[in-house]
Design an enzyme around this catalytic site. Structure first.
Site, mmCIF file in Angstrom:
data_model
loop_
_atom_site.group_PDB
_atom_site.id
_atom_site.type_symbol
_atom_site.label_atom_id
_atom_site.label_comp_id
_atom_site.label_asym_id
_atom_site.label_seq_id
_atom_site.Cartn_x
_atom_site.Cartn_y
_atom_site.Cartn_z
ATOM 1 N N ARG A 334 -29.337 -43.236 -12.963
ATOM 2 C CA ARG A 334 -29.259 -41.688 -12.410
ATOM 3 C C ARG A 334 -30.038 -40.830 -13.028
ATOM 4 O O ARG A 334 -29.874 -40.500 -14.374
ATOM 5 C CB ARG A 334 -27.651 -41.351 -12.253
ATOM 6 N N ASP A 455 -16.690 -37.963 -6.687
ATOM 7 C CA ASP A 455 -17.098 -36.740 -6.276
ATOM 8 C C ASP A 455 -16.962 -36.668 -4.981
ATOM 9 O O ASP A 455 -16.585 -35.538 -4.366
ATOM 10 C CB ASP A 455 -18.486 -36.231 -6.669
ATOM 11 N N ARG A 465 -10.494 -32.638 -9.196
ATOM 12 C CA ARG A 465 -9.564 -33.820 -9.822
ATOM 13 C C ARG A 465 -9.404 -33.332 -11.113
ATOM 14 O O ARG A 465 -8.460 -34.002 -11.787
ATOM 15 C CB ARG A 465 -10.475 -35.121 -9.697
ATOM 16 N N CYS A 502 -19.912 -46.919 -6.974
ATOM 17 C CA CYS A 502 -19.701 -46.609 -8.770
ATOM 18 C C CYS A 502 -18.704 -45.812 -9.023
ATOM 19 O O CYS A 502 -18.604 -45.319 -10.292
ATOM 20 C CB CYS A 502 -21.220 -46.254 -9.092
#
Length: 581
Positions: A334, A455, A465, A502
């Protein structure tokens, strides 16, 4: 008494609490005559040099004891000792304000600590621990103490209880006699958590006031899976924990025995189980749990170590190392997922970083670091199978911007004659509702999707969260979440694009099965979660998962959905074991 925190290293431990209490170093403010200032500067320099030698020795000893991959933990501290913001500013305070070195260091320390508090990124903010450790070591050397306090030799096994464990002390801990670690602060990315996981030592962090509530010598039970700590449990409770320890040991041995087995349902549907990794050593252990590659490597740790962009060469080295660690499997990396305030401390920051200028939104303002990262990924891809994944993509325009950057990098590398691979798959972390709603459009231009459920859930449900006041509203099995995932999978299937998940949903056996029922065939999770998810996959059928997931899409609440899934898939509450029906 039971305390709730965050489990960062799984396992159950029972033992006597060793309470770590720290005494502040006495620091006095002294005005010095001009003739003594240079002597004070030299005294500071000697303390800094002594600190450097001590940290280098710790790093080398750690490399010998548990391997060089962990030694990088102290690179950040060594870099801080060389940072002009620390040494030069302290020298300036001594000379300009005629102050003694200890007080000058304290003055600069307060300014630097305030700077660290401005960071929004949790990993970068946590480097405050490194800063405090470095400053404390210099103060100790200024005071004439030969070295920082350590817990390197313990007479017998203990459960370590501390506010925080500075990185240098974490490396020197007598891990053979540490049954578990619990701290008031910390997170999954702290040095202590990393080392605890590598040692297989249960750990719970974020307990806030454990050091005030747990008496020294008390019998403590630590559950690193659930993030629970029980103090002075009753005999029946203690017997239950002992039995759970034994069951966990037997179950771990059994699950480790499935490492070579394929993750396939009873009716023959294969599922690829990949590992998430934040640090290189996590990638190196992924194969031990049966991972078929790295589904998400968070590259931000490269930025956080020195609080600056890493060089292109350094990135190539790290990415090639990841490929070597999991060869012949692929690695998905990423690209930078950070905010403006993390990269330009003291500059303008977003009132809400989660909704601000971050990740790809920074590309238009400052393309250079993104271009360097893409170049590094293309170069590393000549070494093995790499996929690059762009986060925080809101729609096709963002993805086109990313692809333009890739095209620019390809052109530059070709002109420079450097070895690279031009056809690296380009995908996105699908984590925004806008991306989910335009998944069909994105699928025309993306090579793959990776659904970041952490997310996505947060944005879909408008729930932070990390905020305990609204944490109960964070529901992975909320109908909106399942419908969003289904929409993404359908769009990917129609375009012939692979889709993975993921986020943490992939690591929960029950939720993993509903994802499989929705059509997901690739799951990426923490390495330690792989054996249990594999066991759930092998015990279930894809047909039953599809039927259960289809029924869930018409249900109104997360509670209804969870109850239905447990009944339909034969997964008992509180377990990770699916009972074949």
């Amino acid at each position: 008494m039971e305390l709730a925190g965050v489990g960062v290293s799984p396992g159950i431990a029972v033992g006597e609490a060793l309470l770590v209490e720290r005494e502040a170093i006495a620091v006095f403010r002294l005005l010095l005559p001009p003739g003594e200032l240079e002597g004070e500067v030299q005294r500071l320099r000697r303390a800094v040099e002594a600190s450097r030698e001590q940290l280098q020795a710790i790093k080398e000893r750690l490399a010998r004891q548990i391997g060089s991959p962990h030694a990088y933990l102290f690179d950040a501290q060594l870099l801080m000792l060389e940072d002009p913001m620390l040494l030069d500013r302290t020298v300036a305070v001594i000379r300009e304000e005629h102050l003694n070195a200890a007080w000058a260091l304290r003055t600069v320390a307060e300014r630097l600590q305030a700077l660290f508090e401005e960071f929004s990124d949790a990993y970068l903010k946590e480097r405050r621990t490194d800063l405090d450790d470095v400053l404390g070591r210099i103060q100790l050397n200024l005071a004439g103490t030969p070295g920082a306090p350590s817990l390197s030799r313990l007479p017998r096994p203990h459960v370590l209880v501390a506010e925080e464990i500075p990185p240098s002390e974490a490396a020197e801990l007598d891990w053979e006699n540490i049954l578990a670690v619990i701290t008031d602060g910390g997170s999954a990315t702290s040095h202590t958590a990393i080392l605890a996981r590598s040692r297989g030592v249960p750990a719970v962090v974020g307990l806030r006031d454990a050091t005030r509530r747990i008496p020294a010598g008390a019998l403590v039970v630590v559950d690193g899976e659930r993030g629970r700590v029980e103090v002075e449990p009753s005999q029946p409770a203690l017997a239950g924990y002992r039995a759970a320890q034994e069951r966990a040991r037997v179950e771990e041995e059994r699950l480790q025995g499935t490492r070579a087995l394929k993750a396939a349902t009873r009716d023959g549907v294969g599922v690829r189980l990949l590992a998430n990794a934040e640090f290189p050593e996590e990638a190196r252990t992924a194969a031990l749990y049966g991972a078929e590659g790295i589904g998400l490597f968070r590259s931000e740790y490269l930025l956080g170590r020195a609080l600056t962009w890493p060089s292109e060469e350094r990135q190539v080295e790290v990415y090639q190392g990841l490929l070597d660690a999991v060869s012949p499997f692929p690695v998905t990396i990423r690209t930078w997922d950070v905010g403006r305030e993390d990269l330009a401390p003291g500059g303008p920051s977003s009132p809400n970083p989660a909704l601000g200028e971050r990740a790809l939104r920074l590309l238009a303002r400052d393309p250079a670091p993104f271009l360097a990262q893409v170049r590094a990924l293309l170069r590393a891809a000549a070494h093995g199978p790499i996929r690059m994944m762009f986060p925080f993509v809101g729609g096709p325009r963002d993805l086109r911007l990313a692809r333009e950057l890739v095209g620019r990098a390809v052109g530059e590398l070709a002109r420079e004659g450097l070895p690279f691979r031009a056809d690296v798959p380009v995908g996105l972390t699908l984590e925004l509702p806008s991306a989910a709603l335009t998944a069909d459009l994105l699928a025309r231009e993306a090579d793959f999707f990776s659904v970041g459920t952490n997310d996505l859930i947060q944005y879909l449900l408008a729930v932070d969260r990390m905020d305990p006041r609204v944490a109960p509203l964070y529901e992975p099995l909320h109908p909106a979440v399942l419908r969003a995932v289904k929409r993404v999978v359908d769009a990917a299937d129609a375009a012939g694009r692979p889709v993975s998940v993921c986020g943490e949903m992939a690591a929960d056996p029950l939720q993993a099965l509903v994802l499989i029922g929705l059509g997901v065939r690739e799951l990426s999770m923490s390495p330690a979660a792989i054996p249990r998810v594999k066991a759930a996959v092998r015990a279930a059928t894809a047909a039953s998962a599809r039927s259960a997931a289809a029924a869930c899409l018409d249900m109104a609440t997360a509670e209804e959905i969870e109850d239905h899934l447990r009944r339909a898939l034969g997964l008992a509450s509180g377990t990770g074991v699916v009972v074949p029906s």
